[in-house]
Structure formats: C-alpha cells, structure tokens
Design an enzyme around this catalytic site. Structure first.
Site, PDB file in Angstrom:
ATOM      1  N   LYS A   1       0.840  -1.199   0.000  1.00  0.00           N
ATOM      2  CA  LYS A   1       0.000   0.000   0.000  1.00  0.00           C
ATOM      3  C   LYS A   1       0.876   1.251   0.000  1.00  0.00           C
ATOM      4  O   LYS A   1       0.507   2.267  -0.573  1.00  0.00           O
ATOM      5  CB  LYS A   1      -0.892   0.013   1.246  1.00  0.00           C
ATOM      6  CG  LYS A   1      -1.997  -1.036   1.259  1.00  0.00           C
ATOM      7  CD  LYS A   1      -2.917  -0.778   2.454  1.00  0.00           C
ATOM      8  CE  LYS A   1      -3.619  -2.028   2.958  1.00  0.00           C
ATOM      9  NZ  LYS A   1      -4.689  -2.526   2.133  1.00  0.00           N
TER      10      LYS A   1
ATOM     11  N   GLU B   1      -1.982   6.968   8.210  1.00  0.00           N
ATOM     12  CA  GLU B   1      -2.691   8.024   7.504  1.00  0.00           C
ATOM     13  C   GLU B   1      -3.789   8.631   8.356  1.00  0.00           C
ATOM     14  O   GLU B   1      -4.207   8.060   9.367  1.00  0.00           O
ATOM     15  CB  GLU B   1      -3.213   7.549   6.131  1.00  0.00           C
ATOM     16  CG  GLU B   1      -4.186   6.418   6.179  1.00  0.00           C
ATOM     17  CD  GLU B   1      -4.532   5.862   4.790  1.00  0.00           C
ATOM     18  OE1 GLU B   1      -3.698   5.888   3.865  1.00  0.00           O
ATOM     19  OE2 GLU B   1      -5.669   5.377   4.656  1.00  0.00           O
TER      20      GLU B   1
ATOM     21  N   HIS C   1     -13.519  -3.028   9.485  1.00  0.00           N
ATOM     22  CA  HIS C   1     -12.952  -2.655   8.183  1.00  0.00           C
ATOM     23  C   HIS C   1     -13.143  -3.737   7.143  1.00  0.00           C
ATOM     24  O   HIS C   1     -12.418  -3.793   6.159  1.00  0.00           O
ATOM     25  CB  HIS C   1     -11.461  -2.320   8.278  1.00  0.00           C
ATOM     26  CG  HIS C   1     -11.163  -1.317   9.330  1.00  0.00           C
ATOM     27  ND1 HIS C   1     -11.700  -0.052   9.314  1.00  0.00           N
ATOM     28  CD2 HIS C   1     -10.429  -1.394  10.463  1.00  0.00           C
ATOM     29  CE1 HIS C   1     -11.286   0.600  10.379  1.00  0.00           C
ATOM     30  NE2 HIS C   1     -10.525  -0.186  11.106  1.00  0.00           N
TER      31      HIS C   1
ATOM     32  N   ARG D   1      -6.778  -8.325  -8.411  1.00  0.00           N
ATOM     33  CA  ARG D   1      -7.413  -9.633  -8.549  1.00  0.00           C
ATOM     34  C   ARG D   1      -8.904  -9.429  -8.741  1.00  0.00           C
ATOM     35  O   ARG D   1      -9.383  -8.303  -8.690  1.00  0.00           O
ATOM     36  CB  ARG D   1      -7.201 -10.430  -7.269  1.00  0.00           C
ATOM     37  CG  ARG D   1      -7.650  -9.589  -6.053  1.00  0.00           C
ATOM     38  CD  ARG D   1      -7.780 -10.387  -4.800  1.00  0.00           C
ATOM     39  NE  ARG D   1      -7.718  -9.579  -3.614  1.00  0.00           N
ATOM     40  CZ  ARG D   1      -8.742  -8.960  -3.050  1.00  0.00           C
ATOM     41  NH1 ARG D   1      -9.945  -9.049  -3.594  1.00  0.00           N
ATOM     42  NH2 ARG D   1      -8.593  -8.231  -1.955  1.00  0.00           N
TER      43      ARG D   1
END
Ligand code: ADP
Ligand code: ADP
Ligand code: MG
Length: 665
Positions: A116, A200, A235, A293
């Site tokens: 990421k 973040e 999440h 994917r």
C-alpha cells in the site's frame, strides 16, 4: 481459448470460476487441502488434486506443488481466485517461467500495487489524490509517532502488505500510539509475513467507493463503474451495492477515469479494483489501494452490467482484446451483495466454527443469485475465511432490489452455528440504510438496532416447539410399541411418557437462562397446549424437518432441526434454539462455574501480559490470542490475583481451553 485451467483456490470463488469455465467448454482442475477433501469445489471440477494438510501454508499457498499439478494435468492457465496466491508476484513469475498462464495481471503490476505504501507513492505520480499520511520506509516507532502527532488524531495504522481489514488499528490519541503500533506490526507479521506499516489520517465519516477496472494485453483499459462497500465491520465489507447511491454521472466518470489512470500507470492486465475513500464531509475522494485480482463483491458489477467478469478474465488472459469499449458499457438497475458469515454479531462478530447441520438457500432466479462453496452438513473450519455464502440480488432500482434482499434473507436457513443472517436482515430493512445514508460508521452507529437483544420466546414459538417434541415422542412411542411391547422399553420410562394413559404430557424447554413449560392435553384432533395462562388448540405434522401447524386456526410452518440437545425452529429466516430438558434430571447437570478464563476459539497465544502472582484490575489485558487472522484480547473479568497461567506465547490452544486462573481477593 484455453482447454483446461487449474483453480488455485477453494470455497465459493473456486466454484464460481468452475461455473464459467464449464459454460465456456473449458475443463477444470481443482486442488484441495485435507480439510476440503469432500468440498463442493472438488466435486464440481473435472479433476482434483490433493495439496496437503489444512493449514494454508501446507496447501493452498504451496506454489511449487500447484504449478507441478498444472503441468502434470496439462492445465494451460491458473486462476488464483482471491486471497491465497492471487496477489503473490513470485507465483505470477513462477507461472510465467513454467509456461503456464497466470490469470491475472503481470507480476510487475502486482509488485507495484502489492505494498500500500509503494502504491501510494506511485499514485501520487499519476495524479491520483491520496489521503494525507506517511507511507515511506522509515519504520522507527518514535518517528512514526511524531508523524501521527503532526497530522493530528485520529490516525489509522495500516499494514503495507495488508488485506481483509487485518493489521489495521485506529489510534485516537498520542498515548495509545505505541501500543497500537506494536499490535498492528504483530498482526501484520503474523498474517502477511511483513510488518511494514503506513500511517494516515483517519477520516471520520467516509464512504468506501471502489472502481472495477479491466485491462488487456493490447494496452486498453476500461472501468466497469463503481461499488459502494461502506457497510463494514472491522474494516471488512459485509454488504456491497452497485451503483453507489447518489454518485453523480460527472463524479462517476471522474473517479472511473482516475482508476483507469491508476491501472494504466502499472500496465495493468485483467480484473482489478481501485479502492477509494470518499469523504462525505468534503465530497473529496482519495486513492486507498488497488486490489490486483477479482474481488469478492464482483457479482454486483456483473448484475448491473450483464457481464461475466470471469469470462472477461479468461478472454483477456488468453490474449483476446477487451470484449467491450468504454462507450459500450452501461449500468442497468441496482444490485446488492450480502456476505453470509459464520459469526456472532452480538460477540463483536466473533467467527464461529462448526458444522452446518442444516442449510437451505433461497431459490435462485433472474433476481437472486447465491455463490457458495458449502452444502448442508459441511464444516466451517478454523482454517479459512468463515464466509458461508454471498447472496446477490438485482432489480430495476435500489428500493426494489432492497425488497428482494429482505425476502431472500428471510428464506435463508442455517442451523448448527451462529450466523449474521438476522443481522443482515436488520440491515436490509433499516430506515437509514434504505435512505442510503451510508458511511463506514453505519454498523457501529446503529449497532443497538441492528443487533437487538434476543427477543423473549413467544407462546407461538413454544407451541411450535411443543408440537415438534410431541411428534418426536409419538414417533418414538410408536416405534417402541412396535418393537417391544415390554414395560422395560426406555420410551415408556424416560420421562413418564404414557400414551393414552393420563392424557397429558408436560414439556420443558430452556432458552438461554429462561425455562418454559408447556402442558399438552390430548384431544381427538390434536392437543390443547397450556402455556402459562394461555391455552392454544394445536395440531400439526412434521415431515422431513418441515413442521406444518395450526394454532387456534392460524396455519403456519417452520423448519425443525435437531442438533445434539438443541431443537432449532427456523421461521422467516430467524432461528430460535431451545433445549428440551427433563426437570427431574436437571439437578444432575452440574454447571462449571469457576474463575477459569477460556479461549473463545482455537488459536495461537501471541502475547501473555501477566504472570502468576500479578494483581489485576477488571479489564486488564491478560492474554492475546490470534485466531482466524484476528487478534482477540482476553481481559480480566474482575479484579484479582493471577493464580496460574496455563499457556505460553506461541502455544496452540483449543476452543474452551482454560488460559489462566484468577482468584478474586
Ligand atoms: P475484498 O476487498 O474483496 O473484501 P479483502 O482484502 O477483504 O478483499 O480479501 C479478500 C478475501 O481474501 C477475503 O475473504 C480475505 O479473508 C481473503 N484474504 C485476504 N488476505 C488473505 C491472505 N493473506 N491469505 C488468505 N486469504 C486472504
Ligand atoms: P484492506 O487491504 O484491508 O482492504 P484498505 O486500505 O482497503 O485495507 O482499508 C479497508 C477499510 O478501512 C476501508 O474500506 C475503510 O472502511 C477503512 N479505511 C481505510 N483507510 C481509511 C482512512 N484513512 N480513514 C477512514 N477509514 C479508512
Ligand atoms: Mg481494501
């Protein structure tokens, strides 16, 4: 086109791929672990090969063995599904080296998006907007904390290699940062073999909107619109829909084009998803990550576009150009996907394992689709994802699609382990969800209405349970009478059962802590049931698990499942589990009380925070257990002193195993 492909996955996605391959006249090779020897995907495939023991490392992640099987069986390509090897660049490279087509993007694109952190750096260059944060290489705890302090709390720590919502920690204030960082790194190392993290800014009211993209080997790429996956717990997506409610055509095109830019920036080929987080407070969207994917929720895109994305994957992988150009793609109607999980919403969605003693799925049609890898009688094991099925519905507009979802959920029956079916039903009928007031805090905000406390057992339910028990007793007594007309027969003794003798029979049920009694009086046409003050004239038949009953002239039916001591009635998608008991024996059922703290599920001890002799307060973290790729912290239920700790870090524990003992002072 390929003649034969190998599917390097299990469960619903393996079945999903086999279905399209079969339609296209392509032969399929399945692979399986020992836990899946009789699994649905194995039965559906033309050929199947054993990989090894259940642990993914010894089975579905065995890249070399899978390639060897592909070569041995003459499979020309490998479909990796999602999870497992699907985003493993080494595997994609090994396929290429072995002359087997990897049905997915080139290894370089996986590598570019695999971290990421690296992906964010790359997207910054391609002019795709990013959430403010730090995604560099410096992993020093003090440095990361300083970065977090600078951007201001709350912040989100994410595993760079993460997926499936794992290794992600929200930090509310500076004091909590160090602890959460350590926990995120531990989870990341355990799940992904890489403890790198990024930090973040945590958006407080965002929506998750993602774009389905597709690229081909001729340099073309298109987007197949968006999915809104804002309804999440931990999440992780629970309910997805397409298109995203309220997204203007202009914004749709803007995000879609940003996603295509992202795909082209890495030379993308095949199916991919670019995930954005959409800040509802400022209407801004930011790149989050790219999943290289086929995504779990791809069916909602198929429903609104009328396309088969697995067919697209196979065409593109065999070198064909994209079947449609951007201007040939249209959205029609609205689709939802609900993920049916073996989990207990009331216990923070704790995954459940066990046997699907009974499962009945909604009737499939042009409006209703069920993607699953299990059938009635199968096990949900601790080894893999506890998803039972995906229920997908389509209709002309959102409201009608939502009605379809509610009625299909009401048809779904699963007995044997806890599921989120009731929870999904509450979600589908929630006024705020119907009004499309979406953001990722939805479940937490409405938790109390979505997970209502268990309702008291109604007289109607008790009457149905009584009929089911009486049918069983009658069956037994009938069978017993035919076998032995002997007073020693157990059926004549167990609970004082005397057919036609005293003309009545007392039944007792336990529901949680509560006990209920039903007195059944025999009548010519059935029974008169006395439940507390109420009297109900009842009769019914029980055949093959279906109870058809008449209660005071009201005709109704229910599925009846017996699993061990439990009698479960399923009506309109709701399960009510009752335990019939004999009050004369009840005193003998010793109940283990004790101060033992037990493992809620099988797992590995990853940290032990206390030792014998320690004084603890109520709520002190004692042991951290990792199971199903999640960490569970065992907290002290009361203040006391640790008498003994039974397990050490690294040890495996069984469900229900006592972890430690605390004596209260
Ligand atoms: P999606 O965005 O499609 O939900 P996720 O990132 O949540 O995708 O993961 C997709 C699926 O792959 C999930 O079912 C998850 O449990 C599984 N998965 C994710 N990471 C891994 C992994 N490292 N090994 C095995 N399965 C994984
Ligand atoms: P994964 O690889 O596990 O899918 P993602 O980066 O896609 O990880 O994030 C998963 C979910 O976490 C998102 O769908 C969103 O709900 C939430 N999330 C991620 N980043 C943020 C953020 N910066 N602020 C708020 N929520 C976030
Ligand atoms: Mg994601």
């Amino acid at each position: 086109m390929f003649k034969k492909i190998l599917i390097a996955n299990r469960g619903e996605i393996a079945c999903r791929v086999i279905k399209t391959a079969r339609q296209m006249g392509i032969k399929t090779v399945a692979v399986y672990s020992d836990a899946d020897a009789d699994a649905r995907h194995v039965k559906l495939a033309d050929e199947a090969f054993r990989l090894g023991p259940p642990a993914p490392r010894e089975s579905y992640l065995k890249a070399d063995l899978i390639l060897e099987i592909a070569q041995r069986t003459g499979a020309e390509a490998v479909h990796p599904g999602y999870g497992f090897l699907s985003e493993n660049e080494t595997f994609a490279e090994a396929c290429a080296a072995a002359g087997v087509v990897f049905i997915g993007p080139p290894a370089s694109a996986i590598a570019a998006m695999g971290s990421k952190s690296a992906a964010k750096t790359l997207m910054e260059k391609a002019d795709v907007p990013l959430v403010p944060g730090y995604h560099g290489d410096n992993q020093d705890a003090a440095f990361l904390q300083a970065e977090a302090d600078r951007m201001g709390y709350p912040v989100l720590i994410k595993a760079s290699a993460g997926g499936g919502g794992k290794g992600m920690k929200i930090v509310e204030k500076s004091e909590d940062f160090a602890g959460q960082l350590a926990s995120a790194k531990r989870e990341a190392a355990a799940s992904f073999g890489d403890d790198m993290v990024l930090v973040e800014k945590y958006l407080t009211k965002p929506r998750h909107i993602e774009i389905q993209v597709f690229g081909d080997t001729h340099g073309e790429a298109v987007y197949l619109f968006e999915r809104d996956c804002s309804v999440q717990r931990r999440h992780q997506k629970v309910l997805e829909e397409a298109p995203a409610p309220g997204l203007s055509p202009a914004l749709r095109a803007q995000i879609g084009e940003a996603a295509v830019r992202a795909a082209k920036a890495v030379g993308y080929v095949g199916a991919g998803t670019v995930e954005f987080i959409f800040d509802t407070l400022s209407d801004a969207f930011y790149f989050m990550e790219m999943n290289t994917r086929l995504q779990v929720e791809h069916p909602v895109t198929e429903m609104i576009t009328g396309l088969d994305l697995v067919e697209w994957q196979l065409r593109v992988a065999s070198g064909e150009p994209l079947p449609r150009r951007q201007d040939e793609l249209r959205i029609e109607g609205h689709a939802f996907e609900a993920r049916v999980y073996a989990e207990d919403p009331a216990r923070d969605f704790l995954p459940q394992i066990g046997r699907l003693a009974h499962m009945r799925q909604p009737q499939e049609s042009a409006h209703v689709r069920v993607d699953t890898g299990v059938t009635s009688g199968d096990e949900i094991s601790p080894w893999y994802d506890p998803m039972i099925a995906k229920l997908i519905v389509w209709d002309e507009n959102r409201d009608r699609a939502l009605d379809r979802l509610s009625s299909a959920l009401a048809e779904y029956e699963v007995v044997g382990l806890d599921t989120n079916l009731d929870f999904l039903g509450q979600l589908a009928s929630h006024p705020a969800f119907r009004a499309a007031e979406l953001d990722t805090g939805f479940i937490v905000r409405y938790r109390d209405t979505l997970i209502p406390p268990p309702a008291a057992v109604s007289n109607e339910t008790l009457a149905l349970a009584a009929l089911a028990e009486l049918a069983l007793l009658e069956g037994k007594s009938e069978a017993a009478r035919q076998r032995v007309k002997d007073a020693d027969s157990p059926w004549w003794q167990v609970d004082g059962w005397r057919l036609n003798q005293d003309n009545r029979h007392a039944l007792h049920f336990r529901h949680g802590e509560t006990e209920h009694a039903v007195m059944a009086h025999y009548r010519d046409t059935g029974y008169l049931l006395e439940i507390g003050e109420a009297q109900i004239a009842a009769h019914g038949t029980l055949t093959e698990g279906q109870l058809h009953a008449t209660l005071d002239g009201y005709r109704l039916s229910a599925s009846v499942v017996r699993d061990g001591n439990t009698l479960t009635l399923v009506r309109n998608g709701h399960n009510i589990a009752l335990t019939p008991f004999n009050p004369l024996l009840a005193g003998l059922e010793a109940v283990e009380a004790g101060g033992g703290l037990t493992a809620p599920m099988p797992g590995t001890v990853v940290a032990v925070h206390v030792k014998a002799g320690d004084q603890v307060e109520k709520g002190t973290p004692l042991v951290i257990l990792e199971a199903m790729k999640m960490e569970h912290t065992i907290l002290a239920p009361q203040a006391g002193r640790v008498a003994e700790v039974f397990f050490q870090k690294g040890e495996q524990v069984k469900e229900g195993a006592a972890l430690l003992e605390i004596t209260s002072d």
